[in-house]
Design an enzyme around this catalytic site. Structure first.
Site, mmCIF file in Angstrom:
data_model
loop_
_atom_site.group_PDB
_atom_site.id
_atom_site.type_symbol
_atom_site.label_atom_id
_atom_site.label_comp_id
_atom_site.label_asym_id
_atom_site.label_seq_id
_atom_site.Cartn_x
_atom_site.Cartn_y
_atom_site.Cartn_z
ATOM 1 N N ASN A 13 0.801 -1.219 0.000
ATOM 2 C CA ASN A 13 0.000 0.000 0.000
ATOM 3 C C ASN A 13 0.837 1.273 0.000
ATOM 4 O O ASN A 13 0.323 2.364 -0.247
ATOM 5 C CB ASN A 13 -0.949 0.025 1.200
ATOM 6 C CG ASN A 13 -0.215 -0.004 2.530
ATOM 7 O OD1 ASN A 13 0.362 -1.027 2.886
ATOM 8 N ND2 ASN A 13 -0.207 1.100 3.254
ATOM 9 N N GLY A 15 5.306 2.958 -0.032
ATOM 10 C CA GLY A 15 6.745 2.759 -0.052
ATOM 11 C C GLY A 15 7.246 1.838 -1.145
ATOM 12 O O GLY A 15 6.777 1.859 -2.281
ATOM 13 N N ARG A 36 -2.816 -4.711 5.151
ATOM 14 C CA ARG A 36 -3.747 -4.892 6.278
ATOM 15 C C ARG A 36 -4.823 -3.825 6.310
ATOM 16 O O ARG A 36 -5.997 -4.120 6.535
ATOM 17 C CB ARG A 36 -2.978 -4.849 7.605
ATOM 18 C CG ARG A 36 -2.039 -6.002 7.857
ATOM 19 C CD ARG A 36 -1.295 -5.828 9.164
ATOM 20 N NE ARG A 36 -0.445 -4.632 9.157
ATOM 21 C CZ ARG A 36 0.289 -4.240 10.185
ATOM 22 N NH1 ARG A 36 0.259 -4.922 11.319
ATOM 23 N NH2 ARG A 36 1.037 -3.160 10.105
ATOM 24 N N ASN A 88 7.211 -8.561 0.737
ATOM 25 C CA ASN A 88 7.777 -7.250 1.046
ATOM 26 C C ASN A 88 7.436 -6.763 2.453
ATOM 27 O O ASN A 88 8.191 -5.982 3.029
ATOM 28 C CB ASN A 88 7.280 -6.232 0.012
ATOM 29 C CG ASN A 88 7.605 -4.809 0.404
ATOM 30 O OD1 ASN A 88 8.742 -4.361 0.313
ATOM 31 N ND2 ASN A 88 6.586 -4.087 0.877
ATOM 32 N N TYR A 168 15.863 -6.173 14.608
ATOM 33 C CA TYR A 168 15.553 -6.148 13.177
ATOM 34 C C TYR A 168 16.590 -6.876 12.322
ATOM 35 O O TYR A 168 16.253 -7.748 11.518
ATOM 36 C CB TYR A 168 15.429 -4.700 12.713
ATOM 37 C CG TYR A 168 15.282 -4.541 11.223
ATOM 38 C CD1 TYR A 168 14.096 -4.877 10.582
ATOM 39 C CD2 TYR A 168 16.335 -4.055 10.447
ATOM 40 C CE1 TYR A 168 13.955 -4.733 9.206
ATOM 41 C CE2 TYR A 168 16.203 -3.900 9.079
ATOM 42 C CZ TYR A 168 15.012 -4.250 8.464
ATOM 43 O OH TYR A 168 14.886 -4.111 7.104
ATOM 44 N N LYS A 172 16.510 -10.372 9.346
ATOM 45 C CA LYS A 172 16.859 -10.428 7.928
ATOM 46 C C LYS A 172 17.898 -11.513 7.671
ATOM 47 O O LYS A 172 17.878 -12.164 6.610
ATOM 48 C CB LYS A 172 17.349 -9.058 7.451
ATOM 49 C CG LYS A 172 16.254 -7.990 7.478
ATOM 50 C CD LYS A 172 15.025 -8.408 6.667
ATOM 51 C CE LYS A 172 13.967 -7.334 6.603
ATOM 52 N NZ LYS A 172 12.770 -7.722 5.831
#
Length: 244
Positions: A13, A15, A36, A88, A168, A172
């Protein structure tokens, strides 16, 4: 069943996700906009359609089993198969001053939240969409990773990888490892799966520091449209392969 190539982009939605959807749409893909928030999702769909993209909304919370199952059902009804899945959607988790996540003071609930979205969410969505991907002649899966997930670069004192983000960044690395295992499982099939690093991108995720999202989407779009026989189980940015 639709003859157009079908893509689903999670977190599309805004970026980078939105720009990946726009880029695939410009190449003629029919694009499912996974998100969402209903209002933001439908706004993105309307904007894409105004730009000439054949887009449709897919209500999708990657952390919810029922939401993901319903999303797979919707894609099947809309298109009958899936040619491209771009995982993503992702979150950074709460940070301290300077965008730091200190490993010695980490809130374990933050760690769990980030893993749930950035890793488990990818597994949940990928496995739910696999039956649809297997109906494609040339299925492609792209996982949105980050250079901060490179253990090689993180461990090199001569490479500036930004602030310590102990919740974070390891998600990844975890995602990269999962990508490799999917590639091993898909060996001998026509499914190609790779991880893409967009670099530092000017979105709300980074406080709008970095390059434009439309530039950052290029690697994911390239990996989503690889020819048969292309690379799989690898980690790329604009310049080529990134070390694990």
């Amino acid at each position: 069943m639709s003859e157009a190539r079908i893509a689903l982009v999670t977190g599309a939605n805004k970026g980078i996700g939105y720009e990946i959807a726009a880029g695939l749409g410009a190449l003629g893909y029919r694009v499912g906009v996974g998100a969402r928030d209903e209002a933001r999702r439908e706004t993105a769909v309307a904007k894409l359609r105004a730009a000439g993209v054949d887009a449709f909304g897919v209500p999708l919370d990657v952390t919810g089993d029922r939401s993901v199952t319903d999303a797979a059902d919707l894609v099947e009804r809309q298109a009958g198969r899936l040619d491209v899945l771009v995982n993503n959607a992702g979150i950074s988790g709460e940070t301290g001053p300077g965008w730091v996540q200190d490993p010695t003071t980490l809130d374990l609930d933050v760690v769990r939240e980030v893993v749930e979205t950035n890793v488990i969410g990818v597994i949940r969505v990928t496995n739910a969409m696999l039956p649809l991907l297997r109906r494609s002649a040339s299925p492609r899966i792209v996982n949105a990773s980050s250079s901060v997930g490179s253990v090689t670069w993180q461990a090199d004192p001569d490479i500036d990888v930004g602030p310590i983000m102990a919740a974070y960044s390891p998600t990844k690395s975890f995602l990269n490892a999962v990508t490799v295992h999917y590639a091993r499982q898909f060996a001998g099939t026509n499914i190609l799966i790779n991880a893409a690093c967009p670099g530092l991108v000017a979105t709300d995720f980074t406080g709008f520091q970095g390059r434009p999202p439309e530039q950052a989407a290029a690697t994911a779009i390239r990996l989503a449209t690889l020819p048969d026989g292309g690379p799989t189980g690898s980690f790329f940015n604009d310049d080529g392969v990134i070390p694990w």
